[in-house]
Design a protein around this motif. Sequence first.
Motif, PDB file in Angstrom:
ATOM      1  N   ASN A   1      -8.727  20.197   8.889  1.00 33.23           N
ATOM      2  CA  ASN A   1      -9.438  19.084   8.262  1.00 33.23           C
ATOM      3  C   ASN A   1      -8.567  18.503   7.158  1.00 33.23           C
ATOM      4  N   TYR A   2      -8.472  17.190   7.112  1.00 30.56           N
ATOM      5  CA  TYR A   2      -7.604  16.511   6.155  1.00 30.56           C
ATOM      6  C   TYR A   2      -8.341  15.343   5.508  1.00 30.56           C
ATOM      7  N   THR A   3      -7.788  14.880   4.393  1.00 26.56           N
ATOM      8  CA  THR A   3      -8.222  13.639   3.769  1.00 26.56           C
ATOM      9  C   THR A   3      -7.001  12.757   3.596  1.00 26.56           C
ATOM     10  N   GLY A   4      -7.120  11.516   4.037  1.00 22.02           N
ATOM     11  CA  GLY A   4      -6.072  10.528   3.842  1.00 22.02           C
ATOM     12  C   GLY A   4      -6.417   9.658   2.647  1.00 22.02           C
ATOM     13  N   TYR A   5      -5.411   9.303   1.860  1.00 19.52           N
ATOM     14  CA  TYR A   5      -5.616   8.512   0.646  1.00 19.52           C
ATOM     15  C   TYR A   5      -4.782   7.235   0.724  1.00 19.52           C
ATOM     16  N   LEU A   6      -5.335   6.167   0.139  1.00 22.03           N
ATOM     17  CA  LEU A   6      -4.679   4.871   0.109  1.00 22.03           C
ATOM     18  C   LEU A   6      -4.837   4.289  -1.288  1.00 22.03           C
TER      19      LEU A   6
ATOM     20  N   TYR B   1       0.832  -1.193   0.000  1.00 26.59           N
ATOM     21  CA  TYR B   1       0.000   0.000   0.000  1.00 26.59           C
ATOM     22  C   TYR B   1       0.868   1.245   0.000  1.00 26.59           C
ATOM     23  N   GLN B   2       0.275   2.329  -0.512  1.00 25.81           N
ATOM     24  CA  GLN B   2       0.904   3.640  -0.434  1.00 25.81           C
ATOM     25  C   GLN B   2      -0.122   4.611   0.124  1.00 25.81           C
ATOM     26  N   PHE B   3       0.397   5.615   0.856  1.00 29.83           N
ATOM     27  CA  PHE B   3      -0.460   6.535   1.592  1.00 29.83           C
ATOM     28  C   PHE B   3      -0.129   7.974   1.220  1.00 29.83           C
ATOM     29  N   SER B   4      -1.141   8.846   1.325  1.00 27.87           N
ATOM     30  CA  SER B   4      -0.962  10.260   1.023  1.00 27.87           C
ATOM     31  C   SER B   4      -1.949  11.071   1.852  1.00 27.87           C
TER      32      SER B   4
END
Length: 185
Positions: free
Chosen positions: A70-75, A48-51
């Motif tokens: 406020n944030y959004t995490g991506y996978l 997996y990779q994360f951002s």
Amino acid sequence: KGCLTSLPNQIITQPTALNLVAAVTNVACPDDSTGQVVLSESSGPGVYQFSIDGINYQNLGTFNGLPAGNYTGYLKNGAGCNTSTSFIISPIDPLEASWGTIVQPLCQGNENGSLIINVNSGAGSYTYSLNSGISQAVGVFNGLSEGAQLVEVTDASGCTIQIDTILDFDQAVVLSTDSTKNIFC
């Protein structure tokens, strides 16, 4: 005319859905960048990779030095599947302090003034330092003479605030007479 062959029935299953989890550490003090998020995939092993911006990906899901917001995490995984989750790094209430009691020295040069500081918010226990002196656990300072006084308050998170005042001795008592009367003996 050709050969016919039959194949055994094949079962095609959907892959397990990705499940992105965000473990958040909020900022320690207002207006700092000590927030952290650890993004992880909980549905099983894989690559997996994360951002946190949807553009720059990394292999580890830890992101440090984040301010409140406020944030959004991506996978995304190696098969091109992706998902996202929203999370909040919360701000904390600012440390606030005020003067509880200010007692002015009685006379010039006397060391009998005192200060009491009230802390109105912040995290946990507090330390107090007068004029960059040694920190103490109680916000009471006695034996003060006239002059500028600066108190720095630090809370358990390491947040600080400074408050100041000027101590001035009470003015000397001046005796005056309204009239003069001569006495003859």
